[in-house]
Write a protein that holds these residues in place. Structure first.
Motif, mmCIF file in Angstrom:
data_model
loop_
_atom_site.group_PDB
_atom_site.id
_atom_site.type_symbol
_atom_site.label_atom_id
_atom_site.label_comp_id
_atom_site.label_asym_id
_atom_site.label_seq_id
_atom_site.Cartn_x
_atom_site.Cartn_y
_atom_site.Cartn_z
ATOM 1 N N THR A 160 -21.068 -44.115 41.433
ATOM 2 C CA THR A 160 -21.548 -42.913 40.764
ATOM 3 C C THR A 160 -22.365 -43.304 39.529
ATOM 4 O OG1 THR A 160 -19.357 -42.092 41.311
ATOM 5 C CG2 THR A 160 -20.743 -40.671 40.003
ATOM 6 N N ALA A 161 -21.780 -44.219 38.751
ATOM 7 C CA ALA A 161 -22.464 -44.665 37.538
ATOM 8 C C ALA A 161 -23.795 -45.323 37.886
ATOM 9 C CB ALA A 161 -21.577 -45.649 36.784
ATOM 10 N N MET A 162 -23.790 -46.107 38.966
ATOM 11 C CA MET A 162 -24.987 -46.835 39.361
ATOM 12 C C MET A 162 -26.119 -45.881 39.725
ATOM 13 S SD MET A 162 -26.939 -48.348 41.939
ATOM 14 C CE MET A 162 -26.222 -47.354 43.186
ATOM 15 N N ILE A 163 -25.800 -44.832 40.482
ATOM 16 C CA ILE A 163 -26.834 -43.876 40.874
ATOM 17 C C ILE A 163 -27.490 -43.317 39.614
ATOM 18 C CG2 ILE A 163 -27.310 -41.691 42.046
ATOM 19 C CD1 ILE A 163 -24.959 -42.206 43.848
ATOM 20 N N GLY A 164 -26.661 -42.900 38.658
ATOM 21 C CA GLY A 164 -27.208 -42.331 37.438
ATOM 22 C C GLY A 164 -28.014 -43.335 36.639
ATOM 23 N N LEU A 165 -27.446 -44.526 36.468
ATOM 24 C CA LEU A 165 -28.085 -45.530 35.600
ATOM 25 C C LEU A 165 -29.457 -45.949 36.133
ATOM 26 C CD1 LEU A 165 -25.227 -47.986 34.614
ATOM 27 C CD2 LEU A 165 -26.581 -46.556 33.100
ATOM 28 N N PHE A 166 -29.586 -46.040 37.449
ATOM 29 C CA PHE A 166 -30.859 -46.518 37.991
ATOM 30 C C PHE A 166 -31.807 -45.401 38.383
ATOM 31 C CE2 PHE A 166 -28.500 -50.481 38.618
ATOM 32 C CZ PHE A 166 -29.357 -51.272 37.893
ATOM 33 N N ALA A 167 -31.259 -44.358 39.045
ATOM 34 C CA ALA A 167 -32.176 -43.376 39.617
ATOM 35 C C ALA A 167 -32.759 -42.434 38.572
ATOM 36 C CB ALA A 167 -31.468 -42.590 40.704
ATOM 37 N N ILE A 168 -31.934 -41.955 37.644
ATOM 38 C CA ILE A 168 -32.432 -40.927 36.725
ATOM 39 C C ILE A 168 -33.539 -41.490 35.803
ATOM 40 C CG2 ILE A 168 -31.764 -39.234 34.963
ATOM 41 C CD1 ILE A 168 -30.338 -38.370 37.328
ATOM 42 N N CYS A 188 -29.608 -38.227 44.962
ATOM 43 C CA CYS A 188 -28.690 -38.661 43.900
ATOM 44 C C CYS A 188 -27.480 -37.741 43.877
ATOM 45 C CB CYS A 188 -29.348 -38.559 42.525
ATOM 46 S SG CYS A 188 -30.618 -39.741 42.243
ATOM 47 N N VAL A 189 -27.760 -36.444 43.983
ATOM 48 C CA VAL A 189 -26.674 -35.465 43.932
ATOM 49 C C VAL A 189 -25.785 -35.629 45.168
ATOM 50 C CG1 VAL A 189 -26.135 -33.012 43.908
ATOM 51 C CG2 VAL A 189 -28.047 -33.873 42.575
ATOM 52 N N ILE A 190 -26.412 -35.773 46.340
ATOM 53 C CA ILE A 190 -25.628 -35.933 47.570
ATOM 54 C C ILE A 190 -24.765 -37.188 47.467
ATOM 55 C CG2 ILE A 190 -25.731 -36.324 50.064
ATOM 56 C CD1 ILE A 190 -28.308 -34.774 50.132
ATOM 57 N N GLY A 191 -25.378 -38.293 47.045
ATOM 58 C CA GLY A 191 -24.655 -39.562 46.989
ATOM 59 C C GLY A 191 -23.459 -39.501 46.071
ATOM 60 N N SER A 192 -23.639 -38.895 44.881
ATOM 61 C CA SER A 192 -22.518 -38.889 43.946
ATOM 62 C C SER A 192 -21.468 -37.866 44.363
ATOM 63 C CB SER A 192 -23.000 -38.627 42.523
ATOM 64 O OG SER A 192 -23.857 -37.519 42.493
ATOM 65 N N TYR A 193 -21.881 -36.803 45.037
ATOM 66 C CA TYR A 193 -20.904 -35.798 45.478
ATOM 67 C C TYR A 193 -20.090 -36.327 46.653
ATOM 68 C CZ TYR A 193 -18.943 -31.431 47.203
ATOM 69 O OH TYR A 193 -18.085 -30.465 47.620
ATOM 70 N N ALA A 194 -20.771 -36.989 47.592
ATOM 71 C CA ALA A 194 -20.130 -37.358 48.853
ATOM 72 C C ALA A 194 -19.047 -38.408 48.678
ATOM 73 C CB ALA A 194 -21.177 -37.863 49.842
ATOM 74 N N LEU A 195 -19.116 -39.196 47.616
ATOM 75 C CA LEU A 195 -18.151 -40.280 47.439
ATOM 76 C C LEU A 195 -16.723 -39.756 47.434
ATOM 77 C CD1 LEU A 195 -17.812 -43.288 46.910
ATOM 78 C CD2 LEU A 195 -18.044 -42.827 44.487
ATOM 79 N N ARG A 196 -16.479 -38.689 46.646
ATOM 80 C CA ARG A 196 -15.120 -38.159 46.587
ATOM 81 C C ARG A 196 -15.091 -36.643 46.722
ATOM 82 N NH1 ARG A 196 -12.859 -42.111 41.847
ATOM 83 N NH2 ARG A 196 -14.414 -41.096 40.553
ATOM 84 N N ASN A 197 -16.185 -36.060 47.212
ATOM 85 C CA ASN A 197 -16.301 -34.607 47.335
ATOM 86 C C ASN A 197 -15.970 -33.882 46.040
ATOM 87 O OD1 ASN A 197 -17.219 -34.264 49.936
ATOM 88 N ND2 ASN A 197 -15.169 -34.596 50.763
ATOM 89 N N SER A 198 -16.541 -34.352 44.935
ATOM 90 C CA SER A 198 -16.209 -33.648 43.698
ATOM 91 C C SER A 198 -17.447 -33.412 42.853
ATOM 92 C CB SER A 198 -15.151 -34.418 42.914
ATOM 93 O OG SER A 198 -15.747 -35.264 41.980
ATOM 94 N N PHE A 199 -17.489 -32.216 42.260
ATOM 95 C CA PHE A 199 -18.585 -31.891 41.353
ATOM 96 C C PHE A 199 -18.521 -32.756 40.109
ATOM 97 C CE2 PHE A 199 -18.420 -27.781 43.607
ATOM 98 C CZ PHE A 199 -19.732 -27.760 44.019
ATOM 99 N N PHE A 200 -17.274 -33.117 39.777
ATOM 100 C CA PHE A 200 -17.068 -33.908 38.572
ATOM 101 C C PHE A 200 -17.900 -35.197 38.639
ATOM 102 C CE2 PHE A 200 -14.694 -37.035 36.098
ATOM 103 C CZ PHE A 200 -14.683 -36.378 34.885
ATOM 104 N N ASP A 201 -17.902 -35.845 39.803
ATOM 105 C CA ASP A 201 -18.672 -37.081 39.967
ATOM 106 C C ASP A 201 -20.165 -36.846 39.784
ATOM 107 O OD1 ASP A 201 -16.565 -38.745 40.293
ATOM 108 O OD2 ASP A 201 -16.640 -38.796 42.482
#
Lengths: 90, 500
Positions: free
Chosen positions: B206-214, B400-413
């Motif tokens: 999750t952190a990686m997606i944010g750190l690189f993609a955004i 990015c949104v799909i990837g971070s959501y799908a990991l644990r099915n949570s909006f929090f991620d």
């Protein structure tokens, strides 16, 4: 990796575009639990297209509907990843 | 012969795996080629898939992407003089002058052949070095493992940037973030502020997606101000298969690149760009026609291209045998394996030897498919450069949104992902590298576990870290890696003073 520092070496007036992008991203995420991936994703996609300089209305309408819808069903049917539908639709 | 080797060979050659590898190579070549999109963008595209696919298949996919991405960067470096990935920066120095001379096909062909050779060489090294290194690493006990992970972290901090302080700062932020959640030994919640979402900690994917993609997305939005929304490259570049004379003249630089690349790949922290530049310099010194370097010499393309593809196999060696990733991509590979409950490290070869060899042979196929895809559909691939950024960028944002959501099915991620995006942008502003932070997130839990296990066994006595020879060796190396920037700066000063 990473695009490496060009973001802040630019003139300040250019920063409006990335700032607009971030704001629309934030809005999309804020509304995501209510609107869901599809209803929220379409206006977000359109907004980002406009910010990226696309001005042709038909192009924006076409891609901002086709791509989120394709992604939504691709992940749901193809890979069994359930994306949020949104409280409005429930 | 080890039966695991056969098992791995068969599993890696499974049709589904091969399709995944080919798809990965195609995607890697594409994202590698598009300026402003790096291999990490490609990984974000396929990340949600790796959660649902079988581990062997997701690894095939990611390895294809890794090899393809390294090669793809050179295409835009040659055709547009804009490296598609940082690793291809050195390729542009000779590749683009050659393309301007009307020899784009020759430059592309050289890049493809050199990349393939470099990748294949690193595969051979991986195949022979990894099992014996894993066997050695099996003798490591907790204090040694602590020393090893500690060394892995410090060398990344010191390699990642010119300022060691900023590198260490970034690593430290990562270690602090890792403490969020249940502690690895007793399971006590730490820094969760009573929020159940924080109990399992912050997942580094999750952190990686944010750190690189955004930050990349924002960079691209900025580019648009300069009206560079898409690139148009000539697709009529003639024959891409290199001639025999060219093949003869690139023998030496390719070998140099392959050696240096593999070696640098094994060292954690230094990655493709460094390997490419060092090999370029070295090839320039050892080739007869050093004068033509920089003006469009095939040798100047072959050396860095062989090097950056050789880095891939080299980086897999510490990742698989020691669990230490050398760059963000191998860190993500570790993440993809951990999602499936497979922990890379010396035990991987012992307990799941067949799977370890599946990874090794998938890497072989990744190189083969990258070559096939590149040679067969180069003309088509180059057309992708004309895809407008106004469609690509929003798609990546959604992924990015799909990837971070799908990991644990949570909006929090998803929100955590965005938070890390903002963190990535701030770090870019302060010129703090993000790679040490990312690797601290991957290695932090292990570091703490080994530290606490050793201290529990020794009843709190810190000397265990200095009495075990392996641990002492790694800790000394860590000290050297932190002090090295100071030493080399001093040495430069002294030599400068001596010259004056």
């Amino acid at each position: 990796m990473g695009a490496g520092g060009s973001l802040f070496s630019e003139k300040k007036e250019y920063l409006a575009y990335p700032a607009l992008g971030l704001i629309s991203f934030l809005l999309f995420l804020g509304l995501l639990p209510y609107l869901g991936f599809l209803l929220g994703g379409i206006p977000f996609f359109a907004a980002l297209m406009v910010i990226s300089g696309e001005r042709r209305p038909l192009w924006i309408a076409f891609f901002s509907i086709v791509i989120p819808v394709t992604l939504f069903f691709l992940f749901r049917e193809g890979f069994l990843i359930l994306l949020p539908q949104g409280e409005i639709l429930d | 012969m080890n039966p695991d080797i056969f098992q791995g060979m068969i599993q890696a050659t499974h049709p589904t795996g091969l399709i995944a590898t080919a798809f990965g190579s195609l995607l890697g070549l594409t994202v590698g080629m598009i300026p402003g999109m790096t291999i990490s963008a490609g990984i974000i595209i396929v990340l949600p898939l790796t959660f649902v696919l079988e581990p062997a298949i997701s690894i095939s996919l990611l390895l294809g992407l890794y090899a393809g991405g390294m090669m793809g960067g050179s295409f835009s470096a040659i055709l547009l003089n804009i490296p598609g990935t940082p690793s291809a920066s050195a390729t542009a120095m000779d590749g683009h002058p050659m393309a301007r001379r009307g020899e784009a096909g020759r430059a592309l062909g050289t890049a493809i052949i050199a990349s393939f050779t470099g990748g294949l060489f690193s595969f051979i090294c991986l195949y022979f070095i990894a099992p014996s290194l894993a066997e050695l690493a099996l003798q490591f006990r907790a204090p040694d493992l602590f020393g090893l992970v500690f060394f892995g972290l410090t060398i990344i901090c010191s390699f990642a940037t010119k300022s060691i302080i900023k590198g260490l700062l970034s690593g430290l932020i990562g270690l602090i973030i890792v403490t969020i959640g249940q502690d690895p030994i007793m399971g006590n919640p730490r820094f969760t502020f009573g929020d159940p979402d924080l109990l399992s900690g912050i997942h580094f994917l999750t952190a990686m997606i944010g750190l690189f993609a955004i930050p990349q997305l924002m960079d691209n939005l900025l580019e648009i101000v300069k009206r560079k929304t898409s690139y148009r490259a000539e697709s009529g570049f003639g024959n891409i298969l290199p001639t025999l004379t060219d093949l003869k003249s690139i023998r030496l630089p390719t070998a140099i690149g392959a050696f240096i690349g593999t070696f640098i790949g094994i060292l954690p922290g230094a990655g493709g760009p460094i390997a490419a530049f060092i090999s370029y310099d070295y090839a320039k010194k050892s080739c007869k026609n050093a004068d033509s370097f920089g003006k469009g010499a095939v040798e100047g393309i072959a050396a860095p291209e062989a090097a950056n593809n050789a880095v891939t196999g080299g980086a897999l060696i510490p990742m698989m045998t020691l669990g230490i990733p050398g760059d963000p991509i191998t860190a993500i590979l570790i993440g993809a394996l951990l999602v499936h409950g497979l922990a890379p490290g010396p035990l991987l070869f012992m307990e799941q030897g067949d799977f370890a060899y599946t990874i090794i042979f998938s890497f072989f196929w990744a190189n083969i498919f990258t070559l096939i895809v590149a040679l067969s559909s180069l003309r088509l691939l180059v057309k992708v450069l004309a895809t407008p950024k106004s469609i690509l960028m929003p798609t990546i944002a959604l992924l990015c949104v799909i990837g971070s959501y799908a990991l644990r099915n949570s909006f929090f991620d998803v929100y955590i992902m965005f938070f890390f995006g903002l963190l990535g942008i701030s770090m870019q502003w302060l010129q703090i590298p993000v790679v040490p932070l990312l690797l601290a997130l991957v290695l932090g839990k292990q570091l703490e576990e080994h530290l606490r296990v050793s201290l529990t066994a020794s009843k709190g006595d810190f000397t265990v870290f200095f009495t075990s020879p392996f641990s002492l060796f790694f800790l000394c190396l860590s000290v050297v890696s932190i002090l090295w920037p100071f030493i080399s700066a001093r040495r430069k000063k002294i030599t400068a003073a001596a010259v004056n």
